[in-house]
Design a protein around this motif. Structure first.
Motif, PDB file in Angstrom:
ATOM      1  N   HIS A 145       6.776  64.468  35.454  1.00  0.00           N
ATOM      2  CA  HIS A 145       7.797  65.494  35.237  1.00  0.00           C
ATOM      3  C   HIS A 145       8.730  65.467  36.448  1.00  0.00           C
ATOM      4  N   VAL A 146       9.969  65.007  36.250  1.00  0.00           N
ATOM      5  CA  VAL A 146      10.865  64.779  37.383  1.00  0.00           C
ATOM      6  C   VAL A 146      11.919  65.868  37.536  1.00  0.00           C
ATOM      7  N   ARG A 147      11.977  66.839  36.643  1.00  0.00           N
ATOM      8  CA  ARG A 147      12.919  67.945  36.776  1.00  0.00           C
ATOM      9  C   ARG A 147      12.278  69.034  37.629  1.00  0.00           C
ATOM     10  N   VAL A 148      12.738  69.141  38.876  1.00  0.00           N
ATOM     11  CA  VAL A 148      12.089  70.017  39.851  1.00  0.00           C
ATOM     12  C   VAL A 148      12.111  71.472  39.414  1.00  0.00           C
ATOM     13  N   LEU A 149      13.217  71.946  38.848  1.00  0.00           N
ATOM     14  CA  LEU A 149      13.356  73.360  38.496  1.00  0.00           C
ATOM     15  C   LEU A 149      12.969  73.662  37.054  1.00  0.00           C
ATOM     16  N   GLY A 150      12.555  72.676  36.312  1.00  0.00           N
ATOM     17  CA  GLY A 150      12.209  72.881  34.912  1.00  0.00           C
ATOM     18  C   GLY A 150      10.864  73.564  34.733  1.00  0.00           C
ATOM     19  N   GLY A 151      10.815  74.637  33.968  1.00  0.00           N
ATOM     20  CA  GLY A 151       9.568  75.324  33.658  1.00  0.00           C
ATOM     21  C   GLY A 151       8.944  76.055  34.823  1.00  0.00           C
ATOM     22  N   VAL A 152       9.746  76.413  35.827  1.00  0.00           N
ATOM     23  CA  VAL A 152       9.203  77.058  37.028  1.00  0.00           C
ATOM     24  C   VAL A 152       8.584  78.417  36.702  1.00  0.00           C
ATOM     25  N   ARG A 153       9.313  79.245  35.975  1.00  0.00           N
ATOM     26  CA  ARG A 153       8.781  80.572  35.638  1.00  0.00           C
ATOM     27  C   ARG A 153       7.626  80.460  34.646  1.00  0.00           C
ATOM     28  N   ARG A 154       7.747  79.606  33.670  1.00  0.00           N
ATOM     29  CA  ARG A 154       6.726  79.482  32.636  1.00  0.00           C
ATOM     30  C   ARG A 154       5.381  79.015  33.202  1.00  0.00           C
ATOM     31  N   ASN A 155       5.416  78.177  34.227  1.00  0.00           N
ATOM     32  CA  ASN A 155       4.185  77.635  34.796  1.00  0.00           C
ATOM     33  C   ASN A 155       3.658  78.438  35.986  1.00  0.00           C
ATOM     34  N   GLY A 156       4.239  79.590  36.246  1.00  0.00           N
ATOM     35  CA  GLY A 156       3.747  80.445  37.323  1.00  0.00           C
ATOM     36  C   GLY A 156       4.059  79.945  38.711  1.00  0.00           C
ATOM     37  N   LEU A 157       5.120  79.161  38.866  1.00  0.00           N
ATOM     38  CA  LEU A 157       5.463  78.583  40.168  1.00  0.00           C
ATOM     39  C   LEU A 157       6.520  79.384  40.926  1.00  0.00           C
ATOM     40  N   LEU A 158       7.187  80.310  40.240  1.00  0.00           N
ATOM     41  CA  LEU A 158       8.304  81.014  40.864  1.00  0.00           C
ATOM     42  C   LEU A 158       7.839  81.958  41.973  1.00  0.00           C
ATOM     43  N   MET A 159       6.833  82.791  41.693  1.00  0.00           N
ATOM     44  CA  MET A 159       6.392  83.763  42.688  1.00  0.00           C
ATOM     45  C   MET A 159       5.925  83.115  43.987  1.00  0.00           C
ATOM     46  N   PRO A 160       4.993  82.153  43.948  1.00  0.00           N
ATOM     47  CA  PRO A 160       4.562  81.565  45.227  1.00  0.00           C
ATOM     48  C   PRO A 160       5.686  80.843  45.963  1.00  0.00           C
ATOM     49  N   SER A 161       6.649  80.302  45.223  1.00  0.00           N
ATOM     50  CA  SER A 161       7.784  79.642  45.877  1.00  0.00           C
ATOM     51  C   SER A 161       8.635  80.640  46.643  1.00  0.00           C
ATOM     52  N   LEU A 162       8.960  81.765  46.019  1.00  0.00           N
ATOM     53  CA  LEU A 162       9.803  82.769  46.672  1.00  0.00           C
ATOM     54  C   LEU A 162       9.067  83.449  47.824  1.00  0.00           C
ATOM     55  N   VAL A 163       7.784  83.721  47.638  1.00  0.00           N
ATOM     56  CA  VAL A 163       6.997  84.337  48.703  1.00  0.00           C
ATOM     57  C   VAL A 163       6.948  83.421  49.922  1.00  0.00           C
ATOM     58  N   PHE A 164       6.707  82.147  49.681  1.00  0.00           N
ATOM     59  CA  PHE A 164       6.642  81.209  50.796  1.00  0.00           C
ATOM     60  C   PHE A 164       8.000  81.054  51.472  1.00  0.00           C
ATOM     61  N   ALA A 165       9.073  81.086  50.702  1.00  0.00           N
ATOM     62  CA  ALA A 165      10.415  80.980  51.275  1.00  0.00           C
ATOM     63  C   ALA A 165      10.678  82.113  52.260  1.00  0.00           C
ATOM     64  N   ALA A 166      10.173  83.311  51.956  1.00  0.00           N
ATOM     65  CA  ALA A 166      10.368  84.444  52.868  1.00  0.00           C
ATOM     66  C   ALA A 166       9.716  84.184  54.220  1.00  0.00           C
ATOM     67  N   VAL A 167       8.540  83.539  54.211  1.00  0.00           N
ATOM     68  CA  VAL A 167       7.855  83.242  55.464  1.00  0.00           C
ATOM     69  C   VAL A 167       8.585  82.144  56.233  1.00  0.00           C
ATOM     70  N   THR A 168       9.094  81.155  55.528  1.00  0.00           N
ATOM     71  CA  THR A 168       9.767  80.062  56.226  1.00  0.00           C
ATOM     72  C   THR A 168      11.110  80.493  56.813  1.00  0.00           C
ATOM     73  N   VAL A 169      11.724  81.535  56.241  1.00  0.00           N
ATOM     74  CA  VAL A 169      12.922  82.106  56.872  1.00  0.00           C
ATOM     75  C   VAL A 169      12.597  82.506  58.308  1.00  0.00           C
TER      76      VAL A 169
END
Length: 389
Positions: free
Chosen positions: A204-228
């Protein structure tokens, strides 16, 4: 007993995994030696002539990280087409070779261009390496494997962040630029013996495809807050402290760099047993507390304790978010998870440095660090919700 609690006693670090760890150690050293040094280089060499100052320092980090973000969107497709060895080799060259250009000039546009090219190399390496870790190791020990990988990435931070700042006063910038180039390019030797192709035929080469459906959005945004907060602390802590206290800054960066990989490994060990979601909220609380302590600048105690606490939270959050994301997808999406997680890492790092550099002159370092801590604290809410869901 659940599968998550049954940890097989198979060998975790085989020859291929050891080669990968050696490669990421060298490339990580190349990155971290210059992470805090390039902003200092611009502040020392470019500020007086070009008015770079804090804005130039923030731009140097932002240029590297935003370039990484752009390239990370392409890496899963590159891996599917050319395989691990070719793609990782390209990353090593792009990260290492441009550092030599800094020997010739401190011109802000050229320094930013160098940072951007190095960011592209960094993107290739981190996405490819993390995907390869998932390919090489058993799923039941993935958290621990990512923890071991985190140590291999974190040890160069332990060495490079404080050593880079210290050596600017001992051997000068030029020697550091050469060392950073050699550290990355030497990793080309370790590529021999690594798998040439990705583990799954259909990727699967589409990085943003199915992000919300597969439960990847929350951990991505949470981690982004820490990396800020991570991007801000590493870029601006050396500038926020008086010149005579640089040894204290080097110690703070050392403590943060030691705490992060240790926390990453410990979090991985426990995540395999109790699940990563249950540990994510406490990790973010440590990170928020550490960021908040920097409000008390120039207190040495606050800086040292805050850096240590932030390192613990940051390291644990690295492992927990990544393990959580891998646990939610099948093998065909390993490249996507790696790219998405690294987008959160580099995007947050670069965005934090850019915004902080633009606003700190108007509000001062204590207030700016307070706002940084607030961003991390907000991320605790979705993390805690995920642990009880």
């Amino acid at each position: 007993m659940t599968a998550a609690c049954e940890i097989p006693t198979v060998r975790l670090v085989d020859t291929s995994f050891a080669r990968l760890l050696a490669m990421v150690f060298g490339s990580g050293l190349s990155m971290y030696l210059l992470t805090s040094v390039v902003p200092l280089y611009l502040a020392a060499s470019s500020a007086d002539r070009h008015g770079a100052g804090g804005i130039g320092a923030g731009l140097s980090t932002a240029a590297m990280m935003f370039s990484a973000v752009a390239v990370e969107l392409l890496v899963p497709r590159m891996l599917a087409r050319w395989g691990y060895r070719v793609v990782l080799g390209l990353g090593l060259v792009l990260l290492g070779a441009p550092a030599l250009v800094l020997l010739a000039t401190a011109s802000l546009p050229i320094v930013l261009a160098v940072c951007a090219v190095r960011g592209a190399g960094l993107a290739i390496l981190v996405v490819g390496a993390v995907a390869l870790v998932a390919d090489l190791t058993p799923a039941a020990r993935r958290g621990e494997a990512l923890g071991v990988y985190g140590v291999a990435v974190g040890v160069p931070a332990v060495i490079g962040l404080p050593l880079g700042v210290y050596l600017t006063h001992v051997v000068g910038f030029a020697a550091l630029f050469v060392l950073a180039a050699v550290s990355s390019l030497a990793g080309l030797v370790a590529l021999v013996g690594l798998p040439a192709k990705v583990g799954a035929e259909e990727q699967h080469v589409r990085v943003l495809g199915g992000v919300r459906r597969n439960g990847l959005l929350m951990p991505s945004l949470v981690f982004a807050a820490v990396t800020v907060a991570a991007g801000i602390s590493v870029t601006f802590l050396p500038l926020a402290v008086a010149v005579g206290k640089q040894s204290m800054v080097a110690t703070a960066l050392l403590l943060q760099a030691i705490a992060a990989p240790l926390a990453r490994w410990v979090a991985g060990r426990y995540a395999d047993r109790v699940g990563p979601a249950k540990l994510l909220g406490p990790a973010l609380m440590f990170a928020a507390a550490g960021a908040a302590a920097l409000v008390l600048l120039p207190s040495a105690v606050a800086v040292l304790i805050g850096s240590t606490c932030f390192g613990i939270g940051f390291g644990a959050a690295q492992n927990l978010t990544l393990t959580l994301m891998y646990n939610r997808v099948d093998r065909s999406r390993y490249g996507q998870v790696s790219a998405l997680w690294n987008l959160a890492y580099d995007g947050g790092w670069g965005l934090g440095a850019l915004i902080f550099g633009a606003v700190v002159a108007g509000i001062g370092y204590p207030t700016a660090f307070a706002l940084t801590a607030a961003v991390v604290a907000l991320a605790v809410v979705p993390a805690v919700r995920a642990s009880v869901a």
